[in-house]
Design a protein around this motif. Structure first.
Motif, PDB file in Angstrom:
ATOM      1  N   THR A 125      38.927  41.074  38.035  1.00 37.88           N
ATOM      2  CA  THR A 125      38.252  39.784  38.191  1.00 37.88           C
ATOM      3  C   THR A 125      36.801  39.944  38.632  1.00 37.88           C
ATOM      4  O   THR A 125      36.092  38.962  38.766  1.00 37.88           O
ATOM      5  CB  THR A 125      39.001  38.908  39.208  1.00 37.88           C
ATOM      6  OG1 THR A 125      39.082  39.612  40.452  1.00 37.88           O
ATOM      7  CG2 THR A 125      40.398  38.573  38.701  1.00 37.88           C
ATOM      8  N   SER A 126      36.378  41.167  38.873  1.00 37.23           N
ATOM      9  CA  SER A 126      35.003  41.437  39.299  1.00 37.23           C
ATOM     10  C   SER A 126      34.470  42.629  38.518  1.00 37.23           C
ATOM     11  O   SER A 126      35.198  43.610  38.288  1.00 37.23           O
ATOM     12  CB  SER A 126      34.982  41.758  40.797  1.00 37.23           C
ATOM     13  OG  SER A 126      33.783  42.423  41.147  1.00 37.23           O
ATOM     14  N   ARG A 127      33.208  42.558  38.137  1.00 38.99           N
ATOM     15  CA  ARG A 127      32.590  43.676  37.418  1.00 38.99           C
ATOM     16  C   ARG A 127      32.596  44.950  38.267  1.00 38.99           C
ATOM     17  O   ARG A 127      32.645  46.053  37.744  1.00 38.99           O
ATOM     18  CB  ARG A 127      31.163  43.295  37.022  1.00 38.99           C
ATOM     19  CG  ARG A 127      30.526  44.320  36.152  1.00 38.99           C
ATOM     20  CD  ARG A 127      29.240  43.835  35.557  1.00 38.99           C
ATOM     21  NE  ARG A 127      28.557  44.961  34.941  1.00 38.99           N
ATOM     22  CZ  ARG A 127      27.308  45.000  34.663  1.00 38.99           C
ATOM     23  NH1 ARG A 127      26.544  43.953  34.892  1.00 38.99           N
ATOM     24  NH2 ARG A 127      26.767  46.070  34.132  1.00 38.99           N
ATOM     25  N   GLU A 186      25.802  42.175  39.943  1.00 38.59           N
ATOM     26  CA  GLU A 186      25.738  41.295  38.779  1.00 38.59           C
ATOM     27  C   GLU A 186      24.332  40.859  38.407  1.00 38.59           C
ATOM     28  O   GLU A 186      24.048  40.620  37.249  1.00 38.59           O
ATOM     29  CB  GLU A 186      26.653  40.111  38.997  1.00 38.59           C
ATOM     30  CG  GLU A 186      28.105  40.572  39.008  1.00 38.59           C
ATOM     31  CD  GLU A 186      29.094  39.481  39.287  1.00 38.59           C
ATOM     32  OE1 GLU A 186      28.739  38.307  39.147  1.00 38.59           O
ATOM     33  OE2 GLU A 186      30.225  39.816  39.643  1.00 38.59           O
TER      34      GLU A 186
END
Length: 163
Positions: free
Chosen positions: A35-37, A4
């Protein structure tokens, strides 16, 4: 895959100007399984999971007629993306390309757009396949796919001009 906050070899960060208020309003929220890149697909697929576009009041009546189209363009705000990279290394090989030549979520104005397949509409919820964004991404707009859409208003002079 990029972390990120990671800056890769060959990438360039700038000091981004303070945002001006463009007057945007969120018309809804996108619900996806991601829910996460790190687990989000890089490109949506029309055979991907069914995702939900939850439309907020007072915009629910604007869904009327949307079911006439098979493909929609979903425009959303990539609210967790950084905004300061002008050169990015998508392959993490030190070879950088300009942000505007990529579909990366890291952009000066983190707008996302996806062409999705309409699965159905139930009340204030639109079901689609083909998204590639995080769960709870703010929704900015919905439009019929421009290739499926025929203007309803009478033609005007600029409609048929080429070159």
């Amino acid at each position: 895959m990029v972390r990120e906050s990671e800056i890769r070899v060959g990438e360039t960060v700038v000091e981004a100007p303070k945002p001006n208020n463009a007057g945007l309003v969120y018309i809804g929220r996108i619900r996806t399984p991601w829910t996460s890149r790190l687990e989000t697909p890089r490109q949506g697929r029309h055979d991907g999971p069914v995702c939900r576009l939850e439309i907020f009041e007072p915009w629910v009546p604007a869904l009327q007629g949307l079911d006439l189209y098979k493909t929609l363009e979903v425009i959303y705000w990539l609210h967790l993306s950084r905004r300061d990279l002008v050169l990015q290394s998508p392959k993490n090989d030190g070879q950088a390309r300009g942000t505007f030549s990529l579909r990366s979520p890291v952009r000066p104005n983190p707008l996302g757009t996806s062409l999705v397949k309409l699965v159905g509409i139930e009340g204030s919820t639109v079901f689609v396949r083909g998204l590639d964004c995080l769960d709870e991404t703010p929704l900015l707009d919905l439009k019929p796919d421009r290739c499926e859409f025929t203007p309803l208003a009478p033609p005007q002079p600029g409609d048929f001009q080429t070159e």
